[in-house]
Design a protein around this motif. Structure first.
Motif, PDB file in Angstrom:
ATOM      1  N   LEU A   1       4.690 -36.158  27.208  1.00  0.00           N
ATOM      2  CA  LEU A   1       3.896 -34.929  27.288  1.00  0.00           C
ATOM      3  C   LEU A   1       2.397 -35.208  27.199  1.00  0.00           C
ATOM      4  O   LEU A   1       1.606 -34.650  27.953  1.00  0.00           O
ATOM      5  CB  LEU A   1       4.307 -33.961  26.181  1.00  0.00           C
ATOM      6  N   PHE A   2       2.013 -36.088  26.293  1.00  0.00           N
ATOM      7  CA  PHE A   2       0.591 -36.303  26.009  1.00  0.00           C
ATOM      8  C   PHE A   2       0.007 -37.427  26.861  1.00  0.00           C
ATOM      9  O   PHE A   2       0.627 -38.482  27.036  1.00  0.00           O
ATOM     10  CB  PHE A   2       0.385 -36.623  24.529  1.00  0.00           C
ATOM     11  N   LYS A   3      -1.184 -37.172  27.384  1.00  0.00           N
ATOM     12  CA  LYS A   3      -1.982 -38.193  28.056  1.00  0.00           C
ATOM     13  C   LYS A   3      -3.284 -38.360  27.284  1.00  0.00           C
ATOM     14  O   LYS A   3      -3.922 -37.357  26.932  1.00  0.00           O
ATOM     15  CB  LYS A   3      -2.306 -37.790  29.499  1.00  0.00           C
ATOM     16  N   LEU A   4      -3.671 -39.590  27.021  1.00  0.00           N
ATOM     17  CA  LEU A   4      -4.907 -39.842  26.291  1.00  0.00           C
ATOM     18  C   LEU A   4      -5.982 -40.368  27.234  1.00  0.00           C
ATOM     19  O   LEU A   4      -5.713 -41.164  28.132  1.00  0.00           O
ATOM     20  CB  LEU A   4      -4.675 -40.842  25.166  1.00  0.00           C
ATOM     21  N   CYS A   5      -7.200 -39.911  26.988  1.00  0.00           N
ATOM     22  CA  CYS A   5      -8.363 -40.365  27.752  1.00  0.00           C
ATOM     23  C   CYS A   5      -9.406 -40.846  26.750  1.00  0.00           C
ATOM     24  O   CYS A   5     -10.246 -40.061  26.288  1.00  0.00           O
ATOM     25  CB  CYS A   5      -8.910 -39.227  28.612  1.00  0.00           C
ATOM     26  N   PRO A   6      -9.365 -42.114  26.366  1.00  0.00           N
ATOM     27  CA  PRO A   6     -10.308 -42.624  25.363  1.00  0.00           C
ATOM     28  C   PRO A   6     -11.668 -42.971  25.971  1.00  0.00           C
ATOM     29  O   PRO A   6     -11.747 -43.644  26.998  1.00  0.00           O
ATOM     30  CB  PRO A   6      -9.602 -43.883  24.842  1.00  0.00           C
ATOM     31  N   LEU A   7     -12.730 -42.488  25.354  1.00  0.00           N
ATOM     32  CA  LEU A   7     -14.095 -42.832  25.752  1.00  0.00           C
ATOM     33  C   LEU A   7     -14.692 -43.748  24.688  1.00  0.00           C
ATOM     34  O   LEU A   7     -14.524 -43.503  23.493  1.00  0.00           O
ATOM     35  CB  LEU A   7     -14.950 -41.568  25.901  1.00  0.00           C
TER      36      LEU A   7
ATOM     37  N   ALA B   1       3.526 -24.347  20.643  1.00  0.00           N
ATOM     38  CA  ALA B   1       4.383 -23.200  20.320  1.00  0.00           C
ATOM     39  C   ALA B   1       4.252 -22.071  21.343  1.00  0.00           C
ATOM     40  O   ALA B   1       4.736 -20.957  21.110  1.00  0.00           O
ATOM     41  CB  ALA B   1       4.048 -22.673  18.926  1.00  0.00           C
ATOM     42  N   GLN B   2       3.617 -22.330  22.477  1.00  0.00           N
ATOM     43  CA  GLN B   2       3.446 -21.304  23.494  1.00  0.00           C
ATOM     44  C   GLN B   2       4.802 -20.854  24.049  1.00  0.00           C
ATOM     45  O   GLN B   2       5.726 -21.660  24.210  1.00  0.00           O
ATOM     46  CB  GLN B   2       2.578 -21.823  24.632  1.00  0.00           C
ATOM     47  N   THR B   3       4.920 -19.569  24.350  1.00  0.00           N
ATOM     48  CA  THR B   3       6.157 -19.067  24.953  1.00  0.00           C
ATOM     49  C   THR B   3       6.388 -19.698  26.332  1.00  0.00           C
ATOM     50  O   THR B   3       7.529 -19.806  26.777  1.00  0.00           O
ATOM     51  CB  THR B   3       6.106 -17.536  25.095  1.00  0.00           C
ATOM     52  N   LEU B   4       5.317 -20.092  26.989  1.00  0.00           N
ATOM     53  CA  LEU B   4       5.398 -20.924  28.192  1.00  0.00           C
ATOM     54  C   LEU B   4       4.834 -22.288  27.808  1.00  0.00           C
ATOM     55  O   LEU B   4       3.623 -22.464  27.756  1.00  0.00           O
ATOM     56  CB  LEU B   4       4.590 -20.313  29.340  1.00  0.00           C
ATOM     57  N   PRO B   5       5.689 -23.273  27.515  1.00  0.00           N
ATOM     58  CA  PRO B   5       5.204 -24.574  27.038  1.00  0.00           C
ATOM     59  C   PRO B   5       4.403 -25.302  28.112  1.00  0.00           C
ATOM     60  O   PRO B   5       4.649 -25.135  29.313  1.00  0.00           O
ATOM     61  CB  PRO B   5       6.499 -25.337  26.713  1.00  0.00           C
ATOM     62  N   PRO B   6       3.433 -26.130  27.706  1.00  0.00           N
ATOM     63  CA  PRO B   6       2.649 -26.889  28.684  1.00  0.00           C
ATOM     64  C   PRO B   6       3.478 -27.983  29.351  1.00  0.00           C
ATOM     65  O   PRO B   6       4.396 -28.540  28.745  1.00  0.00           O
ATOM     66  CB  PRO B   6       1.525 -27.496  27.838  1.00  0.00           C
ATOM     67  N   ALA B   7       3.141 -28.289  30.607  1.00  0.00           N
ATOM     68  CA  ALA B   7       3.796 -29.384  31.317  1.00  0.00           C
ATOM     69  C   ALA B   7       3.223 -30.727  30.889  1.00  0.00           C
ATOM     70  O   ALA B   7       3.905 -31.751  30.933  1.00  0.00           O
ATOM     71  CB  ALA B   7       3.631 -29.208  32.822  1.00  0.00           C
ATOM     72  N   GLU B   8       1.960 -30.718  30.477  1.00  0.00           N
ATOM     73  CA  GLU B   8       1.326 -31.923  29.955  1.00  0.00           C
ATOM     74  C   GLU B   8       0.163 -31.524  29.058  1.00  0.00           C
ATOM     75  O   GLU B   8      -0.332 -30.394  29.135  1.00  0.00           O
ATOM     76  CB  GLU B   8       0.857 -32.856  31.085  1.00  0.00           C
ATOM     77  N   PHE B   9      -0.257 -32.463  28.230  1.00  0.00           N
ATOM     78  CA  PHE B   9      -1.293 -32.194  27.236  1.00  0.00           C
ATOM     79  C   PHE B   9      -2.265 -33.374  27.278  1.00  0.00           C
ATOM     80  O   PHE B   9      -1.938 -34.473  26.864  1.00  0.00           O
ATOM     81  CB  PHE B   9      -0.660 -32.079  25.849  1.00  0.00           C
TER      82      PHE B   9
ATOM     83  N   THR C   1     -10.443 -33.916  33.071  1.00  0.00           N
ATOM     84  CA  THR C   1      -9.997 -33.191  34.260  1.00  0.00           C
ATOM     85  C   THR C   1      -9.301 -34.124  35.250  1.00  0.00           C
ATOM     86  O   THR C   1      -8.327 -33.743  35.914  1.00  0.00           O
ATOM     87  CB  THR C   1     -11.192 -32.497  34.952  1.00  0.00           C
ATOM     88  N   LYS C   2      -9.778 -35.351  35.346  1.00  0.00           N
ATOM     89  CA  LYS C   2      -9.211 -36.316  36.288  1.00  0.00           C
ATOM     90  C   LYS C   2      -7.746 -36.634  35.978  1.00  0.00           C
ATOM     91  O   LYS C   2      -6.992 -37.045  36.862  1.00  0.00           O
ATOM     92  CB  LYS C   2     -10.038 -37.599  36.279  1.00  0.00           C
ATOM     93  N   LEU C   3      -7.341 -36.449  34.715  1.00  0.00           N
ATOM     94  CA  LEU C   3      -5.966 -36.746  34.323  1.00  0.00           C
ATOM     95  C   LEU C   3      -5.044 -35.538  34.427  1.00  0.00           C
ATOM     96  O   LEU C   3      -3.831 -35.671  34.246  1.00  0.00           O
ATOM     97  CB  LEU C   3      -5.932 -37.287  32.891  1.00  0.00           C
ATOM     98  N   CYS C   4      -5.608 -34.367  34.678  1.00  0.00           N
ATOM     99  CA  CYS C   4      -4.801 -33.144  34.742  1.00  0.00           C
ATOM    100  C   CYS C   4      -4.103 -33.056  36.096  1.00  0.00           C
ATOM    101  O   CYS C   4      -4.761 -32.966  37.136  1.00  0.00           O
ATOM    102  CB  CYS C   4      -5.676 -31.911  34.531  1.00  0.00           C
ATOM    103  N   SER C   5      -2.776 -33.056  36.091  1.00  0.00           N
ATOM    104  CA  SER C   5      -2.022 -33.018  37.346  1.00  0.00           C
ATOM    105  C   SER C   5      -1.628 -31.605  37.753  1.00  0.00           C
ATOM    106  O   SER C   5      -1.136 -31.400  38.859  1.00  0.00           O
ATOM    107  CB  SER C   5      -0.767 -33.886  37.212  1.00  0.00           C
ATOM    108  N   SER C   6      -1.835 -30.623  36.878  1.00  0.00           N
ATOM    109  CA  SER C   6      -1.476 -29.233  37.196  1.00  0.00           C
ATOM    110  C   SER C   6      -2.646 -28.514  37.841  1.00  0.00           C
ATOM    111  O   SER C   6      -3.810 -28.842  37.601  1.00  0.00           O
ATOM    112  CB  SER C   6      -1.058 -28.485  35.927  1.00  0.00           C
ATOM    113  N   GLU C   7      -2.343 -27.507  38.639  1.00  0.00           N
ATOM    114  CA  GLU C   7      -3.392 -26.681  39.234  1.00  0.00           C
ATOM    115  C   GLU C   7      -4.033 -25.772  38.178  1.00  0.00           C
ATOM    116  O   GLU C   7      -5.220 -25.463  38.256  1.00  0.00           O
ATOM    117  CB  GLU C   7      -2.810 -25.835  40.369  1.00  0.00           C
ATOM    118  N   TYR C   8      -3.256 -25.384  37.162  1.00  0.00           N
ATOM    119  CA  TYR C   8      -3.797 -24.560  36.088  1.00  0.00           C
ATOM    120  C   TYR C   8      -4.123 -25.444  34.883  1.00  0.00           C
ATOM    121  O   TYR C   8      -3.277 -26.219  34.422  1.00  0.00           O
ATOM    122  CB  TYR C   8      -2.800 -23.480  35.657  1.00  0.00           C
ATOM    123  N   ILE C   9      -5.353 -25.312  34.371  1.00  0.00           N
ATOM    124  CA  ILE C   9      -5.795 -26.084  33.216  1.00  0.00           C
ATOM    125  C   ILE C   9      -6.165 -25.114  32.100  1.00  0.00           C
ATOM    126  O   ILE C   9      -7.089 -24.307  32.250  1.00  0.00           O
ATOM    127  CB  ILE C   9      -7.006 -26.969  33.550  1.00  0.00           C
ATOM    128  N   ALA C  10      -5.448 -25.194  30.982  1.00  0.00           N
ATOM    129  CA  ALA C  10      -5.731 -24.349  29.817  1.00  0.00           C
ATOM    130  C   ALA C  10      -6.651 -25.116  28.873  1.00  0.00           C
ATOM    131  O   ALA C  10      -6.277 -26.167  28.342  1.00  0.00           O
ATOM    132  CB  ALA C  10      -4.443 -23.965  29.104  1.00  0.00           C
TER     133      ALA C  10
END
Length: 283
Positions: A65-71, A31-39, A85-94
């Motif tokens: 939108l969603f990427k899963l990283c199962p351990l 619901a962010q006013t600036l939606p995420p590019a990926e989750f 972190t390895k799956l995050c393609s954006s320079e900004y990580i929230a």
């Protein structure tokens, strides 16, 4: 500018997370006013069928939108965030905890600060703590604002509220990324970032509501917790960040707080390390 800003949400989920609390956390980021590019969601070990079903539902509703990283096993926050972190393609990580709540303007506010201050590598905020429902605010944690205040604060306590932070990925990796440091993964990261020349800023206004359960302060006591925190502080000294005075003072304070009765420890946190509800309303 807002339409051009891109960020990834990074969240770790483990088997004991409450489904309702996870839904509140994820929905607040969607619901962010600036939606995420990926989750990116890290499954830190096997989850319950209910949690898996909830996550699968989001993937179906928001395709791509969603990427899963199962351990395979529960590895803890440090290892989970390192993998994610390895799956995050954006320079900004929230960063977002699986049981907290972000205000709608949080990510836009933080991303715009990055754009206006390109020298900055971590942006966070003060936080409001709540118990049960979001309208039951119990305390307010004021974080240091300027970079200089953050560095000074870091010589005694963690200089940022982890679930409020947005990190520059390149700076995060420059400092070595997340690593296992039980109970202090965030503090460990921030000290290494400071030593790597990264710059911090915290908004004085709370942008995140952090859930505080009944056992929150109880988990910050006992010999096991004390040993882990003491090891972290000793490591800061060996790294050259803590002075001998910082180390002795830090060990003395944490020994006293960890070994005192839980009721007294709760009072210390709420009365000495936080602002209470009455103080918040008077601001």
């Amino acid at each position: 500018m807002a339409a051009e800003l891109r960020y990834t949400v990074l969240m770790s989920v483990y088997g004991k997370v409450d489904c309702g609390e996870l839904k509140t956390a994820v929905d607040s980021m969607l619901a962010q006013t600036l939606p995420p590019a990926e989750f990116v969601i890290v499954k830190d070990g096997p989850l319950t069928p209910e949690l898996d079903s909830l996550i699968d539902g989001y993937r179906e509703k928001f395709p791509g939108l969603f990427k899963l990283c199962p351990l395979e096993e529960n590895c803890g926050l440090g290892a989970a965030y390192a993998a994610g972190t390895k799956l995050c393609s954006s320079e900004y990580i929230a960063i977002m905890d699986s049981d907290d709540y972000s205000l709608p303007e949080r990510c836009l506010t933080e991303a715009e600060y990055f754009e206006a201050h390109p020298e900055t590598d971590m942006v966070g905020s003060s936080i409001s703590e709540f118990t049960g429902s979001l309208d039951n605010i119990t305390a307010y944690r004021k974080m240091p604002e300027s970079h200089e205040e953050c560095v000074k604060f870091a010589h005694s306590r963690c200089p940022a509220a982890h679930p409020s932070t947005m990190l520059r990925k390149s700076a995060l990796l420059k400092a070595g990324g997340y690593r296992s440091c039980l109970f202090a993964e965030d503090y460990d990261l921030y000290v290494r970032m400071i030593m790597a020349g990264c710059r911090f800023y915290n908004f004085p206004k709370p942008l995140v509501y952090m859930r505080v359960s009944e056992g929150f302060y109880g988990r910050r006591g006992g010999m096991d917790y004390l040993k882990k925190i003491a090891g972290c502080k000793i490591n800061f000294y060996k790294m050259g960040f803590y002075s001998l005075y910082d180390l002795i003072r830090g060990l003395a304070v944490h020994t006293a707080v960890c070994l005192m009765p839980n009721r007294l420890r709760t009072w210390v946190y709420n009365r000495l390390l936080r602002k209470n509800k009455k103080e918040i309303s008077s601001q």
